[in-house]
Design a protein around this motif. Structure first.
Motif, PDB file in Angstrom:
ATOM      1  N   PHE A 116      37.438  29.793  29.013  1.00 30.60           N
ATOM      2  CA  PHE A 116      36.909  31.557  28.960  1.00 30.60           C
ATOM      3  C   PHE A 116      36.003  31.290  30.150  1.00 30.60           C
ATOM      4  N   VAL A 117      35.348  30.214  30.628  1.00 30.53           N
ATOM      5  CA  VAL A 117      34.720  30.925  31.867  1.00 30.53           C
ATOM      6  C   VAL A 117      35.992  31.312  32.899  1.00 30.53           C
ATOM      7  N   PHE A 118      37.154  30.595  33.118  1.00 34.91           N
ATOM      8  CA  PHE A 118      37.925  30.645  34.067  1.00 34.91           C
ATOM      9  C   PHE A 118      38.486  32.267  34.002  1.00 34.91           C
ATOM     10  N   SER A 119      38.766  32.264  32.170  1.00 40.03           N
ATOM     11  CA  SER A 119      39.358  34.108  32.155  1.00 40.03           C
ATOM     12  C   SER A 119      38.169  34.715  32.232  1.00 40.03           C
ATOM     13  N   ALA A 120      36.847  34.821  32.224  1.00 41.86           N
ATOM     14  CA  ALA A 120      35.682  35.813  32.725  1.00 41.86           C
ATOM     15  C   ALA A 120      35.429  35.782  34.458  1.00 41.86           C
ATOM     16  N   LEU A 121      35.966  34.669  35.033  1.00 46.09           N
ATOM     17  CA  LEU A 121      35.953  34.922  37.085  1.00 46.09           C
ATOM     18  C   LEU A 121      37.318  35.195  36.833  1.00 46.09           C
ATOM     19  N   TRP A 122      38.471  35.446  36.340  1.00 41.74           N
ATOM     20  CA  TRP A 122      39.454  36.116  36.937  1.00 41.74           C
ATOM     21  C   TRP A 122      39.473  37.411  36.520  1.00 41.74           C
ATOM     22  N   PHE A 123      39.095  37.896  35.318  1.00 42.09           N
ATOM     23  CA  PHE A 123      39.516  39.668  34.909  1.00 42.09           C
ATOM     24  C   PHE A 123      37.808  40.149  36.261  1.00 42.09           C
ATOM     25  N   ALA A 124      36.699  39.400  36.184  1.00 36.95           N
ATOM     26  CA  ALA A 124      35.837  39.557  37.347  1.00 36.95           C
ATOM     27  C   ALA A 124      35.937  39.850  38.509  1.00 36.95           C
ATOM     28  N   HIS A 125      37.579  39.102  39.458  1.00 39.98           N
ATOM     29  CA  HIS A 125      37.678  38.883  40.691  1.00 39.98           C
ATOM     30  C   HIS A 125      38.430  40.321  40.733  1.00 39.98           C
ATOM     31  N   TYR A 126      39.386  40.718  39.190  1.00 39.89           N
ATOM     32  CA  TYR A 126      40.587  41.045  39.224  1.00 39.89           C
ATOM     33  C   TYR A 126      39.600  43.129  39.035  1.00 39.89           C
ATOM     34  N   MET A 186      50.512  42.797  41.408  1.00 44.16           N
ATOM     35  CA  MET A 186      51.368  40.949  41.753  1.00 44.16           C
ATOM     36  C   MET A 186      50.057  40.443  42.690  1.00 44.16           C
ATOM     37  N   LYS A 187      50.054  40.885  43.885  1.00 43.08           N
ATOM     38  CA  LYS A 187      49.026  40.339  45.000  1.00 43.08           C
ATOM     39  C   LYS A 187      47.657  40.027  44.450  1.00 43.08           C
ATOM     40  N   SER A 188      47.306  40.494  44.042  1.00 45.20           N
ATOM     41  CA  SER A 188      46.145  41.214  43.499  1.00 45.20           C
ATOM     42  C   SER A 188      45.231  40.547  42.207  1.00 45.20           C
ATOM     43  N   SER A 189      46.036  39.904  40.952  1.00 47.47           N
ATOM     44  CA  SER A 189      46.066  39.857  40.591  1.00 47.47           C
ATOM     45  C   SER A 189      46.287  37.945  40.964  1.00 47.47           C
ATOM     46  N   LEU A 190      46.798  37.276  41.685  1.00 49.23           N
ATOM     47  CA  LEU A 190      46.656  36.280  42.355  1.00 49.23           C
ATOM     48  C   LEU A 190      45.608  35.879  42.918  1.00 49.23           C
ATOM     49  N   ASP A 191      45.413  36.613  43.529  1.00 57.09           N
ATOM     50  CA  ASP A 191      44.600  36.594  44.617  1.00 57.09           C
ATOM     51  C   ASP A 191      43.130  36.179  43.886  1.00 57.09           C
ATOM     52  N   ALA A 192      43.414  37.091  42.371  1.00 56.37           N
ATOM     53  CA  ALA A 192      41.535  36.887  42.124  1.00 56.37           C
ATOM     54  C   ALA A 192      42.529  35.397  41.361  1.00 56.37           C
ATOM     55  N   LEU A 193      43.005  34.958  41.200  1.00 59.76           N
ATOM     56  CA  LEU A 193      43.187  34.021  40.201  1.00 59.76           C
ATOM     57  C   LEU A 193      42.933  32.530  40.959  1.00 59.76           C
ATOM     58  N   TRP A 194      42.994  32.540  42.660  1.00 59.49           N
ATOM     59  CA  TRP A 194      42.324  31.512  42.892  1.00 59.49           C
ATOM     60  C   TRP A 194      41.449  31.023  43.440  1.00 59.49           C
TER      61      TRP A 194
END
Length: 292
Positions: A243-253, A1-9
């Motif tokens: 989709f751009v936001f999704s790609a960035l979220w997946f990329a960071h995580y 969860m912590k990693s997912s939220l970190d990648a989110l912001w």
């Protein structure tokens, strides 16, 4: 969860970068141009063909007769355009997804790598052709499942659950594969998918629900049909941005997970600053020495 939220912001912050904004506009221009040409040359014929198919379909004819019985004959002319638009929008969504996956994701992944993980070496062993085929395969499979699930859409709870779940699964499979294609070996990709399948799928489900929000633009009935070209453009723009936001979220995580896999140390990842400060108008510096 912590990693997912970190990648989110981080993904939200990166969406405000000028380079990311430009990358999100480019597919929009291409998709809008293609949609405009198709609408200009085939809209009238498409409505006519759809209307003919509806009249030949006994169930559709029964529904149309039901409108007449209810004194809603004026709505008969709206049915064919509405069906055509409903069939065209998923196609536009798929085109946007493939465009983002094959054109934009590599640029976004390189952006995240340069800023956060400059020492992350490329060990990708997947060819570009195989990546395209893989994305097309997952997309066709998701499309088939989507068509098979259409009867469930008549049941209100399933109509709000099934499509986002399918799009979320597709985003999870396509985005994760494309994010890791250039940097991770096949063994690393398999290991990360096994270890992080739950969080990645959760990100896909969230982005799947976000991907369903542009359909709300069609909730204005006849007004939406009269403004169909503009609504389609707005839908494409929203889909592309999501989709751009999704790609960035997946990329960071995924890149952080890959970095941790190779170094074997969360602490090393946490202490690694971005190589470039994320400076935005009206905002303080983000990413320079911030925790990962």
């Amino acid at each position: 969860m912590k990693s997912s939220l970190d990648a989110l912001w981080r993904a939200l912050a990166y969406c405000l970068l000028p380079r990311v904004i430009w990358l999100s506009v480019l597919p929009l221009v291409l998709c809008v141009g293609a949609t405009g040409l198709l609408g200009y040359f085939f809209w009238g014929d498409g409505v006519t063909l759809t209307n003919d198919l509806l009249h030949r379909w006994s169930l559709a004819q029964t529904l149309l007769d039901g409108l007449d019985a209810l004194g809603l004959s004026s709505l008969r002319g709206m049915v064919a355009p509405l069906v055509l638009v409903a069939a065209a929008v998923p196609v536009v969504v798929v085109v946007c997804l493939l465009t983002v996956a094959q054109v934009m994701v590599p640029s976004l992944v390189r952006l995240v790598r340069v800023r956060r993980f400059p020492d992350l070496q490329s060990q990708g062993d997947e060819s570009w052709v195989w990546g395209v085929l893989r994305s097309i395969g997952w997309t066709l499979l998701a499309g088939a499942v989507l068509l098979l699930s259409l009867p469930l859409w008549l049941i209100p709870p399933f109509a709000a659950i099934v499509p986002p779940l399918i799009w979320g699964w597709l985003s999870y499979r396509v985005m994760t594969g494309d994010v890791l294609a250039e940097v991770a070996s096949s063994g690393e990709r398999a290991a990360l998918l096994r270890a992080h399948r739950g969080p990645l799928w959760a990100i896909g489900i969230v982005t799947g629900y976000l991907g369903a929000t542009p359909s709300l633009l069609w909730a204005f009935g006849a007004t939406s049909l009269m403004l169909a070209p503009l609504v389609i453009i707005a839908s494409v723009w929203l889909y592309t941005g999501i989709f751009v936001f999704s790609a960035l979220w997946f990329a960071h995580y995924a890149l952080k997970a890959l970095h941790t896999l190779r170094t074997g140390s969360e602490a090393e990842v946490a202490s690694a600053p971005d190589s470039t400060q994320l400076s935005l108008p009206g905002m303080t510096q983000l990413g320079h020495g911030d925790p990962s």
